[in-house]
Design a protein around this motif. Structure first.
Motif, short mmCIF file in Angstrom:
data_model
loop_
_atom_site.label_atom_id
_atom_site.label_comp_id
_atom_site.label_asym_id
_atom_site.label_seq_id
_atom_site.Cartn_x
_atom_site.Cartn_y
_atom_site.Cartn_z
N GLY A 122 -34.25 -63.41 -69.89
CA GLY A 122 -32.99 -64.11 -69.71
C GLY A 122 -32.57 -64.88 -70.94
O GLY A 122 -31.39 -65.04 -71.21
N ARG A 123 -33.53 -65.32 -71.73
CA ARG A 123 -33.21 -66.04 -72.97
C ARG A 123 -33.53 -65.19 -74.20
O ARG A 123 -32.73 -65.05 -75.09
N ARG A 124 -34.73 -64.62 -74.19
CA ARG A 124 -35.13 -63.79 -75.33
C ARG A 124 -35.09 -62.31 -74.93
O ARG A 124 -35.50 -61.94 -73.83
N PHE A 125 -34.63 -61.49 -75.86
CA PHE A 125 -34.50 -60.06 -75.56
C PHE A 125 -35.14 -59.25 -76.69
O PHE A 125 -35.05 -59.61 -77.85
N SER A 126 -35.79 -58.15 -76.30
CA SER A 126 -36.22 -57.17 -77.30
C SER A 126 -35.78 -55.79 -76.84
O SER A 126 -35.98 -55.42 -75.68
N PHE A 127 -35.20 -55.05 -77.77
CA PHE A 127 -34.55 -53.78 -77.44
C PHE A 127 -35.40 -52.60 -77.90
O PHE A 127 -35.97 -52.63 -78.99
N PHE A 128 -35.44 -51.58 -77.07
CA PHE A 128 -36.16 -50.35 -77.41
C PHE A 128 -35.28 -49.14 -77.17
O PHE A 128 -34.46 -49.14 -76.25
N ALA A 129 -35.48 -48.13 -78.01
CA ALA A 129 -34.87 -46.82 -77.75
C ALA A 129 -35.96 -45.78 -77.93
O ALA A 129 -36.74 -45.84 -78.88
N TYR A 130 -36.04 -44.86 -77.00
CA TYR A 130 -37.17 -43.93 -76.99
C TYR A 130 -36.68 -42.50 -76.87
O TYR A 130 -35.72 -42.21 -76.16
N GLN A 131 -37.35 -41.63 -77.61
CA GLN A 131 -37.03 -40.20 -77.52
C GLN A 131 -38.30 -39.41 -77.24
O GLN A 131 -39.25 -39.43 -78.03
N LEU A 132 -38.30 -38.72 -76.11
CA LEU A 132 -39.46 -37.91 -75.71
C LEU A 132 -39.26 -36.48 -76.22
O LEU A 132 -38.34 -35.79 -75.81
N ASN A 133 -40.15 -36.07 -77.14
CA ASN A 133 -40.02 -34.74 -77.73
C ASN A 133 -40.96 -33.72 -77.12
O ASN A 133 -40.62 -32.54 -77.01
N THR A 134 -42.18 -34.15 -76.79
CA THR A 134 -43.16 -33.19 -76.26
C THR A 134 -43.79 -33.72 -75.00
O THR A 134 -43.86 -34.92 -74.76
N LEU A 135 -44.27 -32.77 -74.19
CA LEU A 135 -45.12 -33.13 -73.05
C LEU A 135 -46.54 -32.61 -73.27
O LEU A 135 -47.37 -32.66 -72.39
N GLU A 136 -46.81 -32.09 -74.47
CA GLU A 136 -48.12 -31.46 -74.71
C GLU A 136 -49.04 -32.43 -75.44
O GLU A 136 -49.50 -32.16 -76.54
N GLN A 137 -49.30 -33.56 -74.81
CA GLN A 137 -50.24 -34.50 -75.40
C GLN A 137 -51.67 -34.02 -75.23
O GLN A 137 -52.57 -34.49 -75.92
N TRP A 138 -51.88 -33.11 -74.30
CA TRP A 138 -53.25 -32.67 -74.00
C TRP A 138 -53.77 -31.65 -75.00
O TRP A 138 -54.94 -31.32 -75.00
N LYS A 139 -52.87 -31.13 -75.86
CA LYS A 139 -53.33 -30.26 -76.96
C LYS A 139 -53.56 -31.11 -78.20
O LYS A 139 -53.01 -32.21 -78.31
N SER A 140 -54.31 -30.56 -79.13
CA SER A 140 -54.67 -31.37 -80.30
C SER A 140 -53.45 -31.59 -81.19
O SER A 140 -52.53 -30.77 -81.24
N ASP A 141 -53.47 -32.72 -81.92
CA ASP A 141 -52.30 -33.10 -82.71
C ASP A 141 -52.06 -32.18 -83.90
O ASP A 141 -50.93 -32.04 -84.36
N GLU A 142 -53.13 -31.55 -84.38
CA GLU A 142 -52.97 -30.67 -85.54
C GLU A 142 -52.14 -29.44 -85.20
O GLU A 142 -51.39 -28.92 -86.02
N VAL A 143 -52.31 -28.96 -83.97
CA VAL A 143 -51.60 -27.75 -83.57
C VAL A 143 -50.14 -28.06 -83.25
O VAL A 143 -49.23 -27.32 -83.63
N ILE A 144 -49.92 -29.17 -82.55
CA ILE A 144 -48.55 -29.54 -82.18
C ILE A 144 -48.17 -30.80 -82.94
O ILE A 144 -48.54 -31.90 -82.56
#
Lengths: 188, 505
Positions: free
Chosen positions: B407-429
C-alpha cells in the motif's frame, strides 16, 4: 525420573550430562550469573555441499536455536543471521569399529562406516547416541576457511591413500574370483 | 465303529491301523482318492493341450520376398527432440508418455493423467520465505535470468497523459487518507475489535487499500481503455504449480551422517530431476481473454543469457520435502473465459513481519524471490490449462505483470515464460525465462495531520502504465496441442450445459 537414574549423571562425562536447572530468581536477590555453561559447540565440515555462507555445528542436545545464536554472538562475537537445528539418528557401528574406538578414542566412528554395509546392517552391534546438528547462516562479510592442520603430514596421507587403492584393487580381484575357486589362479 | 469291525474282518492288519484313527469307510476312501487323484479328462479338452504345452503355436511364416528386400523401418536411438544427458531408453519412455497425453481430448482428464493419483515426495515451496538470500536458488529452479532496475521497452513507449494523471491522483490520495483515518471493525458489528492483533489489523488495512487503489485506477481508465471492462478481477486467489528441475545429478547424500538415501529426497529417477510444488495466495488477480504482448522475441540474445548455477541440495537452504499430489491451480476454474495472465498484486504482510527480520536487506531479497516465484508458477499453471505441458513445450512466450506492495511501497515485475523444459539439461536447451524487476519504491512517506507527504508521482505513473498495456489478439492457434474440435471458452456460449453433462467443476 527413577531414583537410580539420578546417579547416572555423575557417571557420564561432563559434556554429555544434562544441564543443571537454573536457580529460581526471587525479587531482590542478586543477579544470577553463569560463568561456565555446560553448553558446547563443535564446528564440523559439512556432510553435504553447502553455500559458502553456511556453517555446520554439532551442538549439545539441549541447545535451542536462540542458545546457538547467543553463544556465537556473545562469546565469539560472530554475527549470525539464522539458525536451523535438527536431531540426527545415532550411527550404527560394528564390533571392529568399536574395538578401534576403545583403543583410540579419537577415532571417529561416524566417518568410517562404509555405506553399502550400512544398508545391509551386517555386523552392527549398536547405535551411537543421537546428536543435534545446527546450521548457521552468517552474513557475507564473515568468511571462514578450514585451516590445513596436516600440512606437514600430507605425504604420509598420500601414502596411505595409495595403499588403500592397492588394497581395494586386490579386493575387487578377489570378489571377481569368488565364484571360481575351483579353478587355478591363472584362469581366474 | 461298525464299519471298522467289518474292515477288520475282511482286510486284516492294514485295516486295524486305520481303525485306530476312528475313521469311517467313506473317509478312508476319500483319503485314498486324495493320494492318487484320478485323471480328469473333459470332453472339450484333450491331453495334448493340458497339462502339456503344445509346441506348435499359431505363427505365420513370412512370405517369400521378391528381388527387393523389405525391412521394417529402423528405430532411431533417440526420439525427436533434444534430450541431453537423459539415456535413450528413458527418453523413449518420456516421449511415449507425451504421445499418449495427446490422445486425451479434455484438459481436465489430461491434468488428471499428469498429476498422478498417488502422492509423491516433493519439495514444497511456499513463495513467501523468511530465509535470507534465496534469490539465486529461486532463479535456478525456475530457470530465470534477472534484469534488475529495468522494465521492458513496452513500458517506455507508453505515456500517461496529464489529464488522466491529474484525474486519478486526487482519488488515490483520498483512498490513502480514508484507509488511515478509518476505524476498522471487521466481521460482524457485535464482534469486538480486540479479537484482532495490531499486526492483523495492519495487514487488513494494507490489503484493502491496495484493492481500493486498483478499483480507482481501473474504473477511471475504463472509458478510454475498453479492454479493462473485460478483465476478470478476483481477490484471495490460490496459485499453485508443479515442475521438475534438472542439474541435481551430482548430488548424493554420502555424508558421514547416515541419512540412508543415495539420491536426495524428491528425486525423479527417470529424468534425474528434483520435484517442486509451489503454493501461494495472491491478494488481487486480473486475468484477460487474450494474452499480453511478448516483451522480447524468442531470438533475442537476452533469452540465452547465463543464470546462476545454484546446485546445492535444497535441504541445505532450509527447504523441506513432504508427500503430496502434484497440483496446477492458475487462479480460475476450467471453462473460464479469461484464461491469460494480466496482473497480480501481492501483499507480504500475512506471512512476514518485517520487524522480526534480522538483516536490513532481507525484505528486498524476499520480494525479489517472491516476484520470480509467483509469476513463474502462475504462468506455468496457466500454460497447463492451455494444453501445454512438460512434454509439449510452449510455441509462443507467455507474459505477465506482478506487483508486490503493502500500500505504501511497491516493487514491479514483468515476466516472460519461454520454456517449460526445465527438466532437461541447460546445455541442450539454452532458452531461459526472463524477469524484469524494479527496485522498491515508496508511493508516499507519511500521513500527518490529514495530509499525504512526500507523494511520488513516478510510482503512480508506473502503476497506471500496468493498466494501459492492451492484450493482443494473435493470428496463430493459441492452443496447438488441444484437438481441433476444441472450442475456446471465450467463444463458447453454452459451455455450462456441457460441463454439467460431464460432471466437472
Amino acid at each position: 525420573m527413577a531414583h537410580w537414574m539420578k546417579r547416572a549423571g555423575s557417571i557420564l562425562p561432563f559434556w554429555k550430562r544434562t544441564i543443571p536447572p537454573f536457580p529460581v530468581y526471587w525479587k531482590g536477590d542478586p543477579k544470577n550469573r553463569v560463568f561456565l555453561p555446560t553448553f558446547w559447540m563443535k564446528l564440523v565440515k559439512p556432510d553435504r555441499e553447502m553455500p559458502p555462507d553456511y556453517l555446520q555445528f554439532i551442538v549439545h542436545k539441549q541447545m535451542s536455536t536462540h542458545d546457538v545464536k547467543n553463544y556465537l554472538e556473545k562469546i565469539y562475537e560472530v554475527p549470525v543471521l539464522r539458525v536451523r537445528t535438527e536431531i540426527r539418528r545415532g550411527i550404527p557401528f560394528t564390533k571392529e569399529m568399536w574395538l578401534k574406538y576403545v583403543r583410540n578414542p579419537g577415532y571417529p566412528i561416524h566417518q568410517r562406516f562404509p555405506r553399502d554395509a550400512e544398508r545391509e546392517m551386517s555386523g552392527v552391534i549398536n547405535f551411537t547416541d543421537e546428536f543435534k546438528v545446527a546450521y548457521v547462516q552468517v552474513p557475507e562479510e564473515v568468511k571462514f576457511t578450514w585451516p590445513d592442520i596436516f600440512k606437514e603430514n600430507k605425504p604420509l596421507m598420500e601414502k596411505a591413500l595409495e595403499e588403500r587403492k592397492k588394497f581395494s584393487k586386490e579386493q575387487k580381484r578377489l570378489e571377481k574370483s569368488k565364484g571360481s575357486k575351483d579353478l587355478p589362479a591363472w584362469f581366474r | 465303529m461298525a464299519a471298522c469291525m467289518r474292515l477288520q474282518q475282511f482286510a486284516g492288519k492294514n485295516a486295524v491301523q486305520i481303525c485306530r484313527r476312528h475313521l469311517s469307510g467313506a473317509k478312508i476312501r476319500k483319503k485314498v482318492r486324495e493320494r492318487n487323484p484320478p485323471t480328469i479328462i473333459h470332453k472339450n479338452t484333450t491331453m495334448k493341450e493340458w497339462p502339456f504345452y503344445s509346441a506348435t503355436a499359431s505363427f505365420d511364416y513370412p512370405k517369400p520376398q521378391g528381388d527387393v528386400a523389405e525391412y521394417p523401418p529402423i528405430k532411431e536411438r533417440f526420439p525427436p527432440g533434444k534430450w541431453g544427458c537423459i539415456p535413450d531408453r528413458k527418453a523413449w519412455v518420456m516421449y511415449e508418455k507425451g504421445k499418449d497425453l495427446l490422445d486425451i481430448p479434455h484438459v481436465a482428464e489430461r491434468l488428471e493423467e499428469l498429476c498422478s493419483k498417488e502422492q509423491v515426495i516433493v519439495y514444497q515451496l511456499p513463495l513467501w520465505q523468511r530465509e535470507h538470500g534465496l534469490v539465486e536458488f529461486f532463479q535456478y529452479i525456475t530457470k530465470t535470468h534477472l534484469v534488475k532496475g529495468e522494465l521492458p521497452d513496452i513500458y517506455g513507449s507508453i505515456e500517461v497523459d496529464d489529464e488522466t494523471f491529474n484525474f486519478i491522483k486526487p482519488l488515490v490520495l483520498e483512498v490513502i487518507l480514508q484507509e488511515k483515518a478509518q476505524v476498522v471493525q471487521y466481521g460482524r458489528p457485535h464482534q469486538p475489535i480486540k479479537h484482532r492483533t495490531p499486526l492483523q489489523e495492519r495487514i487488513k488495512r494494507e490489503e484493502e487499500s491496495i484493492r481500493q487503489i486498483v478499483n480507482v485506477i481501473r474504473t477511471s481508465l475504463c472509458r478510454k481503455k475498453p479492454h479493462l471492462m473485460k478483465l476478470l478481477q478476483d481477490k484471495k486467489v490460490r496459485i499453485e504449480a508443479y515442475w521438475l528441475r534438472s542439474g541435481y545429478e551430482a548430488i548424493e547424500d554420502n555424508g558421514y551422517f547416515n541419512t540412508g538415501f543415495k539420491h536426495p529426497k524428491g528425486f525423479d529417477q527417470v529424468t534425474k530431476a528434483l520435484k517442486f510444488q509451489s503454493s501461494h495466495t495472491a491478494n488481487v488477480v486480473l486475468t484477460a481473454e487474450q494474452p499480453l504482448p511478448e516483451f522480447i522475441s524468442k531470438e533475442d540474445p537476452l533469452c540465452t543469457e547465463e543464470i546462476p548455477q545454484f546446485r546445492y541440495n535444497p535441504m541445505t537452504v532450509g527447504q523441506h520435502t513432504a508427500p503430496s499430489k502434484p497440483r496446477f491451480v492458475p487462479g480460475y476454474h476450467l471453462g473460464q473465459a479469461c484464461e491469460f495472465a494480466y496482473l497480480t498484486i501481492n501483499t507480504p504482510g500475512r506471512e512476514i513481519d518485517e520487524a522480526s527480520l534480522p538483516h536490513p536487506d532481507d525484505m528486498k531479497t524476499i520480494t525479489l524471490q517472491a516476484g520470480i516465484g509467483i509469476s513463474f508458477s502462475q504462468l506455468l499453471a496457466k500454460a497447463h490449462y492451455l494444453g501445454f505441458s512438460m512434454y509439449h513445450n510452449l510455441t509462443y512466450p507467455l507474459t505477465c505483470q506482478t506487483i508486490v506492495g503493502d500500500g505504501r511501497r511497491f516493487s514491479f515485475f514483468a515476466y516472460q515464460l519461454n520454456t517449460l523444459e526445465q527438466w532437461k539439461s541447460d546445455e541442450v536447451i539454452p532458452q531461459r525465462n526472463i524477469c524484469w524487476a524494479l527496485d522498491e519504491l515508496a508511493l508516499y512517506d507519511t500521513v500527518e495531520d490529514g495530509e499525504v507527504k512526500g507523494f511520488n508521482d513516478e510510482v503512480l505513473k508506473t502503476l497506471i502504465k500496468c493498466f494501459l498495456i492492451e492484450p493482443e489478439e494473435r493470428e496463430f492457434n493459441l492452443r496447438p496441442y488441444l484437438p481441433e474440435d476444441y472450442e475456446a471458452p471465450v467463444n463458447k456460449k453454452e459451455y455450462i450445459a456441457e460441463e454439467v453433462k460431464h460432471g466437472r467443476n
